[in-house]
Design an enzyme around this catalytic site. Structure first.
Site, PDB file in Angstrom:
ATOM      1  N   CYS A 118     -28.984   7.774  -9.982  1.00 34.69           N
ATOM      2  CA  CYS A 118     -27.867   7.208  -9.227  1.00 34.69           C
ATOM      3  C   CYS A 118     -27.220   8.241  -8.308  1.00 34.69           C
ATOM      4  O   CYS A 118     -26.629   7.897  -7.285  1.00 34.69           O
ATOM      5  CB  CYS A 118     -26.822   6.672 -10.186  1.00 34.69           C
ATOM      6  SG  CYS A 118     -27.409   5.274 -11.149  1.00 34.69           S
ATOM      7  N   ASN A 129     -33.931   4.503  -5.556  1.00 34.57           N
ATOM      8  CA  ASN A 129     -33.811   4.617  -7.010  1.00 34.57           C
ATOM      9  C   ASN A 129     -33.236   3.331  -7.574  1.00 34.57           C
ATOM     10  O   ASN A 129     -32.096   2.976  -7.262  1.00 34.57           O
ATOM     11  CB  ASN A 129     -32.875   5.774  -7.378  1.00 34.57           C
ATOM     12  CG  ASN A 129     -32.625   5.841  -8.876  1.00 34.57           C
ATOM     13  OD1 ASN A 129     -33.526   6.185  -9.638  1.00 34.57           O
ATOM     14  ND2 ASN A 129     -31.422   5.501  -9.311  1.00 34.57           N
ATOM     15  N   GLU A 130     -34.014   2.638  -8.347  1.00 33.37           N
ATOM     16  CA  GLU A 130     -33.539   1.439  -9.058  1.00 33.37           C
ATOM     17  C   GLU A 130     -32.837   0.460  -8.130  1.00 33.37           C
ATOM     18  O   GLU A 130     -31.894  -0.225  -8.537  1.00 33.37           O
ATOM     19  CB  GLU A 130     -32.553   1.820 -10.172  1.00 33.37           C
ATOM     20  CG  GLU A 130     -33.156   2.564 -11.307  1.00 33.37           C
ATOM     21  CD  GLU A 130     -32.231   2.638 -12.521  1.00 33.37           C
ATOM     22  OE1 GLU A 130     -31.083   2.179 -12.447  1.00 33.37           O
ATOM     23  OE2 GLU A 130     -32.684   3.168 -13.538  1.00 33.37           O
TER      24      GLU A 130
END
Ligand code: AHR
Length: 674
Positions: A269, A396-397
Site C-alpha cells: 500500500c 499493487n492490489e
C-alpha cells in the site's frame, strides 16, 4: 542481538518424535519414489524472496540503522494528533542554564527539508541543548563506535532577544555531543565548535565504554546565542557491511540468512500512498539524505527515506537478491485516505506523461550509464555500475477499474516500447479469488503480461485445501508472483507452528508448480514491538533484539534449500484429506536432491524413500526437522524457542525409511557419496 540458530541443539533433547504408539501408521509405510533418470521439470531457481514494506516501523526505527527519531524536525500532526516538530526531543537545561526551542522554516537546509530547530541559549550554565531517546530507546554497546552528526549554523546577529546583550557572532558556539546512560551518566562525549552563517555538517565519533539499552543522545551548547540545527543523527558504525547511512546489522543479517533471491519494495500500500498525489516518489529518496523529503506514511508514522532507493538496491546487491521495485499504476489504493470502500482515484490524465517519465527515469537511474542524467546520480552516490534492474511491479492490489486499466495501459505501452528488456509485473487485486482477481488476470492476458502478482492472507486450512491451485494454470501465459501471502491462524497476533506449516505446504505446491510460480514472498516482513499496525509478521524486533517466528524458519528452510529442477515424485498412499504433502527438487549447482515433507496432522507418518534411476549406493543425508509440542506453539520474545529446526547428518542407501513427526516440516538433503 538475535536468537541464535544453535539454540536448536538445546531443544533437540526434548524433540517430540512420534513413537510407534503415537503414530497410528498405515499398514505399510507410505512410499516416495524419486526417479533420478527422469529429466524433471525446470522450475524457478528464484522462488523464495522477500517483500519489504515500511509498515510496522520496518524502515525508520527498524532496518534503517538511524538511532535518532525525528532527526529533521519534520514530524507533524498529520501522522498522529499529538505529534509535532519537537516530537522525540527534550529541551535540556543544565545547572544555571536557560534557553528555549523554536522552529525555523525561512532558511532551510534544503527545500525538501523545510523545518529546522532554533536553539536559543539565554544563559549557558553548563550547557543548554536537546536530547533524543530514539525510537523508544537507544541501545548503545560498550566499545562500539557511533557516528554522531548534525547540520548547523549560527542564526543570530546582534541583539536577538529581549533586553538583550549584544551577541558577538564572530565567536564560535562551543557544543558538546554526548551519549548519556538512563541515569544521566555521560558514557561518551565529543566537543565541537559551530561557526558561521552557512549550513555546515559537523560530525564526531562517540565510543561508550559502558553499555546501556536505554541511552539518550544529547547536544549541548555552551555560550549565549543560538544554533540552527537540522539532521541530528546517530548511527552505529557497525551497520550491515559497515555501510555509511546503512542498515541495522542484526536485522539485515536475519533477512540475508533467508538467502532471498529477490527483494520487492517499497510496498504494498505504501506505493500508492493515501491519494492520487501521494504516490511513493522514488526521486525524493535518492541523493544526499538531507535533501530527501521526510513524509507521513499511510501507516500513520513518519518516513525519512534515509532508507531509499539507493539503499534498497545496494541491499539487494549485498545479499544477492534481484531488485523488484513496485510503482503505482497511476491510481491510489481503493481504500486510500478518507475514502470508504472503493475510493480509488486516478492521477489526472494530463499528469500521466510526467509520471511515466518518472518511471523511465527510474530505469535510467538503475541501469543507465554513469554519464546519463539519472545514472550520474546513482554514480555520485557511489555506484557507477548499473544495478541490473530487470523486474518492475506496476500496481499493487488495485481494483481493476476503467481508471486503472487506462493508466496501466499507458505505462505499459511506453515501457514496452522503450524498455522491452524490463519484465513488467501486473496485479490481480487483493484476494486469491473474486472480481478483481478475475479481471486482473483477464487484463493481464489481454496485454500478454509476463508476470502477475497475487496476494492472499488466508487461514492455515486454506493452504492445505489449495495445494492444487497452480496445477491448472496456463503454462503458456503469464507466470505467477505470489507477492504477499501468509496463513493467519485464529489468534492473528501469534505466528503458530500451524500457520508456519500451512505456509510450508503452500511452498511445496509453489515448488511443484515452479514452472509457473516464479516468485513468492511472505508478508509482511518486519514489525517493531509496540509499533505494529499489521499482524502476523515474519520477523519481530525491538531496540535490542530480533525475534524470528516459526514462519521465518520455514522461509529460511525453503530459501536455503531451493532447486532448479522438479523431480517427478509424489508421496503415494496418502489418504484423501490428510494434511501431508511433499516436493522433490534438484539443485544443479551442488547436484543435491532435496526432499521436503510437510505433515500438518496430529499424528506422525513413516515413509520409504526410494531413489531410482542412476542412483548411488550411498548418500550423505542432512535432515532438518522443524516441529514442536503442538500446532499452537509459537516462538515468544525473549523465551527459549518453542520449536527450532534440528539438523542431523547420516549416511543412507538408495532406499531408506524415515519418520515424519506430528506437525512438522522435514527437509532431507541428499548428496551422492558412491
Ligand atoms: O502487507 C501488508 C499490506 O497488505 C500491503 O501493504 C498490501 O499490499 C496488503 O493489503
Amino acid at each position: 542481538m538475535r536468537t541464535s540458530p544453535t539454540a536448536a541443539l538445546l531443544f533437540a533433547g526434548s524433540l517430540l518424535l512420534p513413537s510407534a504408539a503415537h503414530a497410528a501408521e498405515p499398514a505399510t509405510p507410505l512410499r516416495l519414489e524419486i526417479d533420478l533418470a527422469a529429466p524433471g521439470k525446470a522450475i524457478s531457481p528464484d522462488l523464495v524472496g522477500v517483500f519489504f514494506e515500511d509498515l510496522n516501523y520496518a524502515a525508520d526505527g527498524g532496518l534503517y540503522a538511524e538511532l535518532i527519531q525525528n532527526r529533521s524536525f519534520e514530524y507533524t500532526a498529520t501522522a498522529q494528533a499529538d505529534w509535532g516538530p519537537f516530537f522525540g526531543w527534550d529541551l535540556v537545561k543544565t545547572a544555571g542554564g536557560d534557553g528555549h526551542l523554536g522552529l525555523g522554516d525561512y532558511r532551510p537546509l534544503h527545500r525538501h527539508n523545510p523545518h529546522y530547530l532554533l536553539l536559543t541559549v539565554l544563559a549557558p550554565g553548563t550547557g543548554v541543548g536537546i536530547a533524543n531517546r530514539g525510537f523508544d530507546q537507544i541501545r548503545v554497546e560498550a566499545g562500539r563506535s557511533y557516528a554522531a552528526s548534525f547540520w548547523a549554523y549560527q542564526p543570530f546577529n546582534g541583539i536577538k532577544w529581549s533586553g538583550g546583550a549584544t551577541i558577538d557572532q564572530s565567536k564560535t558556539m562551543p557544543v558538546t555531543l554526548q551519549l548519556q546512560a538512563k541515569d544521566g551518566t555521560v558514557l561518551a562525549e565529543a566537543p565541537l565548535e559551530v561557526t558561521g552563517r552557512a549550513w555546515t555538517k559537523y560530525a564526531a565519533t562517540l565510543t561508550p565504554q559502558r553499555a546501556d539499552p536505554e541511552a539518550r543522545f544529547v547536544l549541548l551548547a555552551h555560550a549565549q546565542g543560538g544554533l540552527a540545527l537540522d539532521m541530528v543523527s546517530l548511527f552505529p558504525a557497525n551497520t550491515f557491511k559497515g555501510r555509511a547511512n546503512g542498515l541495522r546489522r542484526d536485522l539485515a543479517e536475519t533477512i540475508a540468512d533467508l538467502q532471498p533471491k529477490f527483494l520487492r519494495f517499497p510496498g504494498g500500500c505504501l506505493v500508492h500512498g493515501s491519494g492520487a498525489h501521494d504516490f511513493y516518489n522514488w526521486k525524493e529518496t535518492v541523493g544526499p539524505v538531507e535533501q530527501r523529503r521526510a513524509k507521513r506514511n499511510l501507516w500513520g508514522y513518519y518516513q525519512t527515506f534515509g532508507l531509499g532507493y539507493f539503499e534498497f538496491f545496494q541491499f539487494c546487491e549485498d545479499i544477492g537478491a534481484k531488485p523488484l521495485p513496485v510503482v503505482s499504476a497511476g491510481v491510489c489504493c481503493q481504500h486510500a485516505g478518507d475514502s470508504p470502500g472503493r475510493g480509488q482515484e486516478g492521477l489526472p490524465l494530463d499528469e500521466m506523461p510526467a509520471y511515466i517519465q518518472d518511471i523511465l527515469d527510474l530505469i535510467e537511474w538503475a541501469n543507465g550509464p554513469a554519464d546519463s542524467k539519472w545514472g550520474a546520480i546513482r554514480a555520485a552516490a557511489g555506484h557507477p555500475d548499473p544495478f541490473g534492474l530487470k523486474y518492475l511491479g506496476v500496481g499493487n492490489e488495485d481494483a481493476i477499474t476503467p481508471e486503472f486499466r487506462e493508466r496501466f495501459r499507458m505505462i505499459f505501452d511506453v515501457l514496452q516500447a522503450k524498455h522491452p528488456e524490463i519484465v513488467i509485473v501486473g496485479t490481480s487485486g487483493p484476494f486469491a479469488t473474486g472480481e478483481d482477481f478475475d479481471h486482473g488476470w483477464a487484463f493481464a492476458r489481454e496485454l500478454e503480461l509476463p508476470l502477475v502478482d497475487e496476494h492472499y492472507y488466508v487461514s492455515p486450512q486454506w493452504f492445505w485445501d489449495n495445494l492444487a491451485r497452480y496445477e491448472n494454470y496456463d503454462r503458456k501465459g503469464a507466470k505467477v508472483y505470489v507477492g504477499e501471502y501468509a496463513a493467519h491462524d485464529t489468534d492473528k497476533t501469534r505466528s503458530t507452528l500451524r500457520s508456519a506449516l500451512a505456509e510450508a505446504a503452500g511452498l511445496t505446491s509453489f515448488e511443484r508448480n515452479g514452472d509457473v510460480v516464479q516468485f513468492a514472498s511472505y508478508a509482511p516482513l518486519l514489525a517493531r514491538r509496540g509499533h505494529t499496525q499489521w499482524h502476523p509478521d515474519l520477523i519481530y524486533f525491538d531496540a535490542t533484539s530480533v525475534y524470528p517466528t516459526l514462519n521465518y524458519e520455514v522461509q529460511r528452510l525453503f530459501g536455503t534449500n531451493s532447486g532448479d529442477t522438479l523431480l517427478p515424485a509424489s508421496l503415494a498412499g496418502v489418504p484423501t484429506g490428510v494434511r501431508l504433502t511433499s516436493s522433490v527438487v534438484r539443485d544443479s549447482a551442488s547436484g543435491d536432491v532435496i526432499v521436503k515433507v510437510v505433515n500438518g496432522e496430529e499424528r506422525g507418518f513413516s515413509a520409504t524413500l526410494a531413489l531410482a534411476g542412476p542412483a548411488a549406493s550411498k548418500y550423505r543425508l542432512t535432515a532438518t526437522v522443524l516441529t514442536g509440542a503442538n500446532a499452537d506453539v509459537a516462538n515468544e520474545d525473549g523465551q527459549p524457542p518453542a520449536a527450532v529446526p534440528v539438523v542431523t547428518a547420516s549416511e543412507v542407501g538408495a532406499s531408506f525409511t524415515r519418520e515424519f513427526p506430528t506437525n512438522s516440516l522435514t527437509v532431507l538433503r541428499l548428496r551422492r557419496r558412491e
